[in-house]
Design a protein around this motif. Structure first.
Motif, PDB file in Angstrom:
ATOM      1  N   HIS A   1       0.826  -1.221   0.000  1.00 39.03           N
ATOM      2  CA  HIS A   1       0.000   0.000   0.000  1.00 39.03           C
ATOM      3  C   HIS A   1       0.857   1.267   0.000  1.00 39.03           C
ATOM      4  O   HIS A   1       1.948   1.268  -0.518  1.00 39.03           O
ATOM      5  CB  HIS A   1      -0.978  -0.029   1.171  1.00 39.03           C
ATOM      6  N   GLY A   2       0.358   2.346   0.629  1.00 41.91           N
ATOM      7  CA  GLY A   2       1.098   3.604   0.673  1.00 41.91           C
ATOM      8  C   GLY A   2       0.382   4.696  -0.096  1.00 41.91           C
ATOM      9  O   GLY A   2      -0.559   4.423  -0.856  1.00 41.91           O
ATOM     10  N   GLY A   3       0.808   5.946   0.116  1.00 41.13           N
ATOM     11  CA  GLY A   3       0.195   7.085  -0.562  1.00 41.13           C
ATOM     12  C   GLY A   3      -1.291   7.149  -0.270  1.00 41.13           C
ATOM     13  O   GLY A   3      -1.705   7.144   0.884  1.00 41.13           O
ATOM     14  N   GLY A   4      -2.103   7.166  -1.327  1.00 43.01           N
ATOM     15  CA  GLY A   4      -3.546   7.261  -1.154  1.00 43.01           C
ATOM     16  C   GLY A   4      -4.211   5.957  -0.738  1.00 43.01           C
ATOM     17  O   GLY A   4      -5.415   5.927  -0.486  1.00 43.01           O
ATOM     18  N   ASP A   5      -3.454   4.878  -0.674  1.00 37.41           N
ATOM     19  CA  ASP A   5      -4.015   3.573  -0.319  1.00 37.41           C
ATOM     20  C   ASP A   5      -3.535   3.151   1.063  1.00 37.41           C
ATOM     21  O   ASP A   5      -2.407   2.696   1.218  1.00 37.41           O
ATOM     22  CB  ASP A   5      -3.587   2.541  -1.367  1.00 37.41           C
ATOM     23  N   PRO A   6      -4.358   3.353   2.085  1.00 36.64           N
ATOM     24  CA  PRO A   6      -3.910   3.075   3.453  1.00 36.64           C
ATOM     25  C   PRO A   6      -3.908   1.586   3.814  1.00 36.64           C
ATOM     26  O   PRO A   6      -3.366   1.209   4.842  1.00 36.64           O
ATOM     27  CB  PRO A   6      -4.934   3.821   4.316  1.00 36.64           C
ATOM     28  N   GLY A   7      -4.511   0.731   2.964  1.00 36.91           N
ATOM     29  CA  GLY A   7      -4.677  -0.666   3.364  1.00 36.91           C
ATOM     30  C   GLY A   7      -5.713  -0.758   4.479  1.00 36.91           C
ATOM     31  O   GLY A   7      -6.641   0.055   4.519  1.00 36.91           O
TER      32      GLY A   7
ATOM     33  N   VAL B   1      20.077  -2.867   0.913  1.00 32.65           N
ATOM     34  CA  VAL B   1      18.624  -2.980   1.030  1.00 32.65           C
ATOM     35  C   VAL B   1      17.941  -1.823   0.310  1.00 32.65           C
ATOM     36  O   VAL B   1      18.401  -0.678   0.388  1.00 32.65           O
ATOM     37  CB  VAL B   1      18.196  -2.958   2.518  1.00 32.65           C
ATOM     38  N   TYR B   2      16.887  -2.129  -0.393  1.00 29.71           N
ATOM     39  CA  TYR B   2      16.090  -1.091  -1.045  1.00 29.71           C
ATOM     40  C   TYR B   2      14.636  -1.250  -0.618  1.00 29.71           C
ATOM     41  O   TYR B   2      14.136  -2.371  -0.546  1.00 29.71           O
ATOM     42  CB  TYR B   2      16.142  -1.243  -2.568  1.00 29.71           C
ATOM     43  N   LEU B   3      13.985  -0.121  -0.344  1.00 27.67           N
ATOM     44  CA  LEU B   3      12.541  -0.150  -0.105  1.00 27.67           C
ATOM     45  C   LEU B   3      11.838   0.270  -1.397  1.00 27.67           C
ATOM     46  O   LEU B   3      12.323   1.143  -2.106  1.00 27.67           O
ATOM     47  CB  LEU B   3      12.136   0.798   1.021  1.00 27.67           C
ATOM     48  N   THR B   4      10.696  -0.355  -1.677  1.00 29.02           N
ATOM     49  CA  THR B   4      10.008  -0.050  -2.933  1.00 29.02           C
ATOM     50  C   THR B   4       9.247   1.264  -2.896  1.00 29.02           C
ATOM     51  O   THR B   4       8.828   1.764  -3.933  1.00 29.02           O
ATOM     52  CB  THR B   4       8.993  -1.150  -3.294  1.00 29.02           C
ATOM     53  N   ARG B   5       9.021   1.789  -1.691  1.00 25.12           N
ATOM     54  CA  ARG B   5       8.264   3.043  -1.650  1.00 25.12           C
ATOM     55  C   ARG B   5       8.613   3.849  -0.405  1.00 25.12           C
ATOM     56  O   ARG B   5       9.160   3.328   0.563  1.00 25.12           O
ATOM     57  CB  ARG B   5       6.755   2.768  -1.644  1.00 25.12           C
ATOM     58  N   GLY B   6       8.270   5.134  -0.450  1.00 19.96           N
ATOM     59  CA  GLY B   6       8.318   6.003   0.715  1.00 19.96           C
ATOM     60  C   GLY B   6       6.904   6.131   1.257  1.00 19.96           C
ATOM     61  O   GLY B   6       5.995   5.408   0.829  1.00 19.96           O
ATOM     62  N   ARG B   7       6.709   7.060   2.170  1.00 18.49           N
ATOM     63  CA  ARG B   7       5.404   7.175   2.822  1.00 18.49           C
ATOM     64  C   ARG B   7       4.304   7.614   1.858  1.00 18.49           C
ATOM     65  O   ARG B   7       3.153   7.221   1.998  1.00 18.49           O
ATOM     66  CB  ARG B   7       5.509   8.165   3.991  1.00 18.49           C
ATOM     67  N   HIS B   8       4.676   8.426   0.881  1.00 18.04           N
ATOM     68  CA  HIS B   8       3.627   9.039   0.066  1.00 18.04           C
ATOM     69  C   HIS B   8       3.431   8.375  -1.292  1.00 18.04           C
ATOM     70  O   HIS B   8       2.749   8.906  -2.144  1.00 18.04           O
ATOM     71  CB  HIS B   8       3.933  10.521  -0.107  1.00 18.04           C
ATOM     72  N   GLN B   9       4.070   7.237  -1.499  1.00 16.38           N
ATOM     73  CA  GLN B   9       3.923   6.578  -2.792  1.00 16.38           C
ATOM     74  C   GLN B   9       3.142   5.283  -2.677  1.00 16.38           C
ATOM     75  O   GLN B   9       3.190   4.627  -1.646  1.00 16.38           O
ATOM     76  CB  GLN B   9       5.313   6.265  -3.367  1.00 16.38           C
ATOM     77  N   ASP B  10       2.467   4.948  -3.747  1.00 12.29           N
ATOM     78  CA  ASP B  10       1.772   3.665  -3.820  1.00 12.29           C
ATOM     79  C   ASP B  10       2.044   3.048  -5.187  1.00 12.29           C
ATOM     80  O   ASP B  10       1.204   3.112  -6.082  1.00 12.29           O
ATOM     81  CB  ASP B  10       0.264   3.860  -3.608  1.00 12.29           C
TER      82      ASP B  10
END
Ligand code: ZN
Length: 374
Positions: A183-189, A219-228
């Motif tokens: 999830h992330g961004g506009g999709d809170p799950g 290590v890489y994360l696929t997103r930050g807080r504001h991305q989905d």
């Protein structure tokens, strides 16, 4: 102190931001440095919520104290009893819990190193042939960490073996791992009160990132807080990074409040074709989490989801508990428990890349932290 809040700026704010970053609540570069902006306020609210403080998004005396205590994790510093200025922090809580778990009376696990904690620690040190000085330093820490719940009952040989195993420092240098918070961004799950699945899995991903990074992995994360990102973007990211392993993180919810537990998924059709490494990691990760948290084991399942299918490396999705279940939710909202899950995932990754004969029993493998041991 003057309370800090939206609009405050300066070194005190930067200090608070550093604390939030070290707790994985604020992604680096997300905030305006030294400026109490929206990202900082949200991170403070998140922190207050998981610590059971009143949630106002401002840093007064109480929140400041809690933040400085939360910055310490066991092994960061020597712990001892100072009657003038008692040491406080999450590391003290960790020590007390460990002593209590091992059957020593260390007083209440309140995060304050008092007389009882000292007495419990001295008793432990005496029993295990350490210098009984009431100070928790590297050798005491090593002993505490080696005494997994599964390795009790007078098997010194096994203890020595696993100690030398950890000392030999199996590491993950050269391994590339992509951690994918769902999830992330506009999709809170799913949501649990003010907190969302998207925030919780991002926090968990940051903790996993920190631990894997400390063990030498890239290590890489696929997103930050504001991305989905879409599943396609997430898998392309992992493929482009030429990752050795892809770990996707989710939490569940269900209409029935009885649904609870931890499940893992790997690529497979259920009729023979499957990723053996994926299946093995799905198994390791889930079992480590279950062994360390006591959550229900819902098993590992083959799936043909895009995320698992399009990734060109072993890919696993871990669903770590139900936000709709009262006990699971309470656990998942606790930052310390998320730290435990992150340690479980680290242990699973270590075990995946270790030769089988060196593989320690589930729930017992603890990697030394940076600079913490010996
Ligand atoms: Zn999800």
């Amino acid at each position: 102190m003057e309370p800090l809040g939206p609009g405050s700026r300066g070194p005190a704010v930067a200090d608070v931001q550093a604390a939030l970053r070290s707790l994985g609540l604020l992604a680096p570069g997300e905030e305006g440095p030294g400026e109490y902006d929206r990202a900082t306020e949200l991170a403070v609210r998140h922190f207050q919520q998981v610590r059971g403080l009143s949630v106002d998004g401002r840093v007064g005396e109480e929140t400041y104290q809690a933040l400085s205590e939360a910055r310490w994790s066991l092994g960061d510093r020597l712990l001892h009893h100072d009657p003038e200025r008692p040491m406080r922090g999450d590391d003290v809580t960790g020590l007390q819990e460990r002593l209590l778990e091992l059957g020593y009376d260390a007083g209440r696990a309140d995060g304050i190193f008092g007389r009882e904690t000292e007495a419990g620690l001295r008793a432990f040190q005496r029993d295990y042939g350490l210098t009984s000085d009431g100070t928790c330093g590297p050798s005491t820490l090593r002993a505490l960490r080696q005494l997994g719940r599964k390795v009790t009952g007078g098997r010194p040989q096994l203890l020595r073996q696993s100690a030398s195993f950890v000392d030999s420092g199996p590491h993950l240098i050269g391994r590339r791992i992509v951690v994918d918070p769902g999830h992330g961004g506009g999709d809170p799950g799913f949501t649990a009160g003010e907190t969302t699945e998207a925030d919780l899995v991002l926090d968990l991903a940051s903790r996993i990132e920190g631990r894997l990074g400390a063990a030498g992995a890239t290590v890489y994360l696929t997103r930050g807080r504001h991305q989905d990102p879409t599943p396609e973007e997430r898998t392309r990211f992992a493929n482009d990074a030429r990752a050795d392993l892809f770990i996707s993180l989710h939490m569940d919810a269900h209409g029935s409040e009885h649904a609870r537990g931890v499940a893992s998924y790997y690529f497979g059709t259920g009729s023979g074709t499957s990723s053996t490494v994926g299946e093995r990691f799905a198994d390791l990760a889930r079992r480590e989490v279950v062994a360390r948290t006591g959550m229900l084991d819902l098993g590992g399942h083959p799936k043909t989801w895009d995320l698992l299918r399009w990734t060109r490396m072993p890919a696993v999705r871990l669903d770590c508990g139900y936000l709709s279940h009262p006990v699971d939710r309470q656990l998942l909202l606790d930052a310390r428990l998320r730290g435990t899950i992150a340690s479980a995932v680290l242990a699973a990754v270590q075990r995946l890349f270790l030769p089988a004969e060196a593989d320690p029993p589930t729930g017992t493998f603890v990697l030394p932290q940076r600079g913490a041991l010996g």
